[in-house]
Design a protein around this motif. Structure first.
Motif, PDB file in Angstrom:
ATOM      1  N   ARG A   1       0.819  -1.207   0.000  1.00 49.28           N
ATOM      2  CA  ARG A   1       0.000   0.000   0.000  1.00 49.28           C
ATOM      3  C   ARG A   1       0.858   1.266   0.000  1.00 49.28           C
ATOM      4  O   ARG A   1       0.401   2.339  -0.369  1.00 49.28           O
ATOM      5  N   ASP A   2       2.131   1.149   0.407  1.00 53.37           N
ATOM      6  CA  ASP A   2       3.020   2.306   0.504  1.00 53.37           C
ATOM      7  C   ASP A   2       3.838   2.521  -0.761  1.00 53.37           C
ATOM      8  O   ASP A   2       5.000   2.965  -0.692  1.00 53.37           O
ATOM      9  N   PHE A   3       3.265   2.152  -1.899  1.00 50.30           N
ATOM     10  CA  PHE A   3       3.806   2.468  -3.229  1.00 50.30           C
ATOM     11  C   PHE A   3       5.037   1.643  -3.610  1.00 50.30           C
ATOM     12  O   PHE A   3       5.651   1.914  -4.648  1.00 50.30           O
ATOM     13  N   LYS A   4       5.423   0.650  -2.817  1.00 45.68           N
ATOM     14  CA  LYS A   4       6.679  -0.068  -3.038  1.00 45.68           C
ATOM     15  C   LYS A   4       6.473  -1.429  -3.698  1.00 45.68           C
ATOM     16  O   LYS A   4       5.461  -2.091  -3.483  1.00 45.68           O
ATOM     17  N   ILE A   5       7.502  -1.844  -4.458  1.00 40.83           N
ATOM     18  CA  ILE A   5       7.639  -3.216  -4.934  1.00 40.83           C
ATOM     19  C   ILE A   5       9.009  -3.696  -4.463  1.00 40.83           C
ATOM     20  O   ILE A   5      10.022  -3.040  -4.712  1.00 40.83           O
ATOM     21  N   ARG A   6       9.024  -4.819  -3.790  1.00 39.24           N
ATOM     22  CA  ARG A   6      10.278  -5.347  -3.244  1.00 39.24           C
ATOM     23  C   ARG A   6      10.587  -6.682  -3.884  1.00 39.24           C
ATOM     24  O   ARG A   6       9.745  -7.590  -3.909  1.00 39.24           O
TER      25      ARG A   6
ATOM     26  N   CYS B   1      11.628  -1.461  -6.338  1.00 44.48           N
ATOM     27  CA  CYS B   1      11.137  -0.773  -7.529  1.00 44.48           C
ATOM     28  C   CYS B   1      10.266   0.380  -7.047  1.00 44.48           C
ATOM     29  O   CYS B   1       9.140   0.158  -6.582  1.00 44.48           O
ATOM     30  N   LEU B   2      10.768   1.593  -7.156  1.00 45.74           N
ATOM     31  CA  LEU B   2      10.103   2.771  -6.598  1.00 45.74           C
ATOM     32  C   LEU B   2       9.756   3.754  -7.705  1.00 45.74           C
ATOM     33  O   LEU B   2      10.585   4.028  -8.578  1.00 45.74           O
ATOM     34  N   GLY B   3       8.552   4.289  -7.657  1.00 51.22           N
ATOM     35  CA  GLY B   3       8.133   5.243  -8.673  1.00 51.22           C
ATOM     36  C   GLY B   3       6.641   5.485  -8.678  1.00 51.22           C
ATOM     37  O   GLY B   3       6.183   6.548  -9.108  1.00 51.22           O
ATOM     38  N   HIS B   4       5.850   4.501  -8.230  1.00 57.58           N
ATOM     39  CA  HIS B   4       4.406   4.717  -8.133  1.00 57.58           C
ATOM     40  C   HIS B   4       4.122   5.787  -7.086  1.00 57.58           C
ATOM     41  O   HIS B   4       4.847   5.917  -6.090  1.00 57.58           O
ATOM     42  N   THR B   5       3.048   6.522  -7.303  1.00 53.33           N
ATOM     43  CA  THR B   5       2.676   7.592  -6.373  1.00 53.33           C
ATOM     44  C   THR B   5       1.421   7.257  -5.576  1.00 53.33           C
ATOM     45  O   THR B   5       0.928   8.090  -4.821  1.00 53.33           O
TER      46      THR B   5
END
Length: 435
Positions: A174-179, A198-202
Motif C-alpha cells: 500500500r506504501d507504493f513499493k515493490i520489493r 522498484c520505486l516510482g508509483h505515487t
C-alpha cells in the motif's frame, strides 16, 4: 487446531464488500470463481461443477470473503484465502483440502512456488508467511504451520509473485513499493537478502505480473497502481523501464484541472504467454485496456481499448490462459448493501489474446457469446450463481467496490492528536487467554 483469537476493535466495516475473483487452470482444465465466502469451481474435463471436500478441524470451506484464489504453475494446487484468516490448499485432482493454515490476521495475497513445494501468503500487517508442502501429492497434510519469510511492517501487502526462474519473490504494498527478495535455498529460515526495490508509483501498488520469454528468461515485471499507471521494471536493478498512463489512454482523465479526482485505480492485470500483451482492468472503466509490450526495446504502448458486454461490464479480476489464448474476466461483488442481489458475478471471455501482432487487427479480439465459452451456460450458472442479473446492479456494485478499495488502500492523513489516539486504541493487540 484452535481458531485465531479475534483482535480488539476488529470489524468488517471497511472490508465487508469484496470483489469477485477468477482463476483459470494453466491448461484450462478447470475455472474457479470466488464471490464472498463462496468458492465455485467448474471442471471442464468433466463438464460439471466441482464438489469441494474439506475435513479440516477448523471447519469446512470459508466463513468470510475470499480475497485471493490462484492455481499453482503446474495446476496441481489451488489456494484460497481471505478475511476468515484461513489459507486453504486444494488438490485439483481430488478436490480435497490437503491443508488449512490459520493466519494471525486477514490474508491479502498468496503465491505458490513454481515447484509446488511452498505456499506463501501475506497478511494485512505486512508479514509474508511460508508453508512447506513437502509432499505435494494430493494427500492431506495435518498440522502444517506457517513461519515468517519477510515483512513490510505495518503496510498492507497487495500482491505476491514468484519470478519465472524461482529465484525471487516479489511483494507489492500500500506504501507504493515493490520489493524483490531473493528466495533462499532454505526459505523456512527466512528470506534476508533484498535484491532491489522498484520505486516510482505515487499511490498503492495493486497488482503484479511477470513478462518473460526464452530471450529474456529472467523476466520483467509490470505493475498496476492506484495512480492509474502501468509500469515496466527490471527487478535485478529495480530500474523503471517505462510507464503508461492507462487512465488517460482510456479517456478517463479530463482536462478540467481536477486530475486527482479523475484518477482510476488499476485493479488487475495479466499478460499473454509471450509477454507481448498486457490486459488491464481499471476501477471505473467499462471494459479492458490492452497494452503492447516490446521486451527488446523495453517499452509499453497502447494496443487497444476494448468495451465488453454492452458497456456495463467493469472487470474486478482478470486471468489469461496460456494454453488457449483466452482472457477470462469476472465482474461482481459480495455483500452489496441494499440490493436484491447482495452477492453477484458475471463472467466474460475474450479470444485471440495470445497473438503477438494482436494490435494490428481488431477482429482478432472477439468477445465470446455465452454458448461459445468453454463449458457454456453450465459453467456460467455454476460460477455466477445465476445466468442473468439486471445490468444496473453491476454499476452500483462497481461504485460500492470503489469506495471499499479506497477505504482499505488509500493512505489516510491524521492529525497528531488522532494519530496518538489510534496508537492507544490499536487493533492488533491480542486478547490474553486465561489459563
Amino acid at each position: 487446531m484452535e481458531d485465531t483469537p479475534m483482535e480488539f476493535g476488529e470489524s468488517n466495516k471497511d472490508t465487508e464488500i469484496a470483489p469477485a475473483l477468477i482463476a483459470v487452470h494453466p491448461t484450462q482444465e478447470s475455472v474457479a470463481a470466488a464471490v464472498g465466502p463462496d468458492l465455485r469451481i467448474f471442471d471442464l474435463r468433466q463438464n460439471s461443477a466441482v464438489s469441494l471436500k474439506d475435513d479440516s478441524s477448523v471447519g469446512s470451506l470459508h466463513k468470510d470473503s475470499i480475497r485471493v484464489v490462484r492455481y499453482g504453475a503446474n495446476g496441481k494446487l489451488l489456494v484460497s484465502a481471505g478475511d476468515d484468516k484461513l489459507v486453504k490448499v486444494w488438490s485439483t485432482e481430488s478436490w480435497h483440502c490437503i491443508t488449512t493454515v490459520c493466519s494471525e490476521k486477514r490474508v491479502s495475497a498468496v503465491a505458490i512456488s513454481n515447484d509446488g513445494l511452498y505456499v506463501c501468503f501475506a497478511d494485512k500487517f505486512g508479514v509474508v508467511w511460508i508453508v512447506d508442502l513437502d509432499r505435494p501429492d494430493g494427500q492431506v497434510h495435518v498440522g502444517k504451520k506457517a513461519v515468517p519469510l519477510l515483512s513490510h511492517y505495518c503496510s498492507i501487502i497487495t500482491s505476491l509473485e514468484f519470478s519465472p526462474d524461482g529465484k525471487f519473490i516479489l511483494s507489492a504494498d500500500r506504501d507504493f513499493k515493490i520489493r524483490a527478495t531473493v528466495f533462499p535455498k532454505n526459505p523456512l529460515d527466512g528470506a534476508h537478502e533484498i535484491q532491489s526495490f522498484c520505486l516510482g508509483h505515487t499511490e498503492f501498488v495493486s497488482c503484479l505480473a511477470f513478462l518473460w520469454t526464452e530471450e529474456y528468461p529472467q523476466g520483467f515485471v509490470v505493475s498496476g497502481s492506484g495512480d492509474s499507471t502501468v509500469r515496466l521494471w527490471d527487478i535485478l536493478s529495480g530500474s523503471l523501464l517505462d510507464a503508461c498512463e492507462v487512465g488517460e489512454k482510456a479517456g478517463l482523465l479530463g482536462s478540467n484541472g481536477r486530475e486527482a479526482e479523475c484518477y482510476s485505480a488499476v485493479t488487475d492485470l495479466c499478460s499473454n504467454p509471450d509477454g507481448s500483451l498486457v490486459a488491464v482492468a481499471l476501477q471505473s472503466f467499462q471494459g479492458i485496456i490492452l497494452l503492447k509490450c516490446n521486451l527488446s526495446t523495453q517499452t509499453l504502448s497502447l494496443a487497444k481499448v476494448v468495451s465488453i458486454g454492452g458497456g456495463t461490464f467493469i472487470p474486478t479480476s482478470l486471468q489469461m490462459c496460456s494454453s488457449t489464448g483466452l482472457l477470462w474476466m469476472v465482474t461482481g461483488v459480495s455483500n452489496l448493501r441494499g440490493s436484491e442481489c447482495p452477492s453477484l458475478a458475471r463472467v466474460r471471455v475474450i479470444s485471440g489474446v495470445n497473438k503477438s501482432n494482436s494490435d494490428s487487427d481488431t477482429r482478432e479480439h472477439q468477445e465470446l457469446e455465452d454458448n461459445e465459452i468453454p463449458g457454456g451456460t453450465s459453467l456460467l450458472k455454476n460460477l455466477q450463481g445465476s445466468l442473468s442479473y439486471g445490468e444496473e446492479v453491476f454499476l452500483a456494485a462497481a461504485e460500492a467496490l470503489k469506495t471499499a478499495m479506497s477505504n482499505l488502500l488509500v493512505k489516510k492523513q491524521y492529525s497528531t492528536e488522532k494519530r496518538d489516539f489510534r496508537k492507544r486504541t490499536r487493533n492488533d493487540k491480542k486478547i490474553k487467554q486465561r489459563k
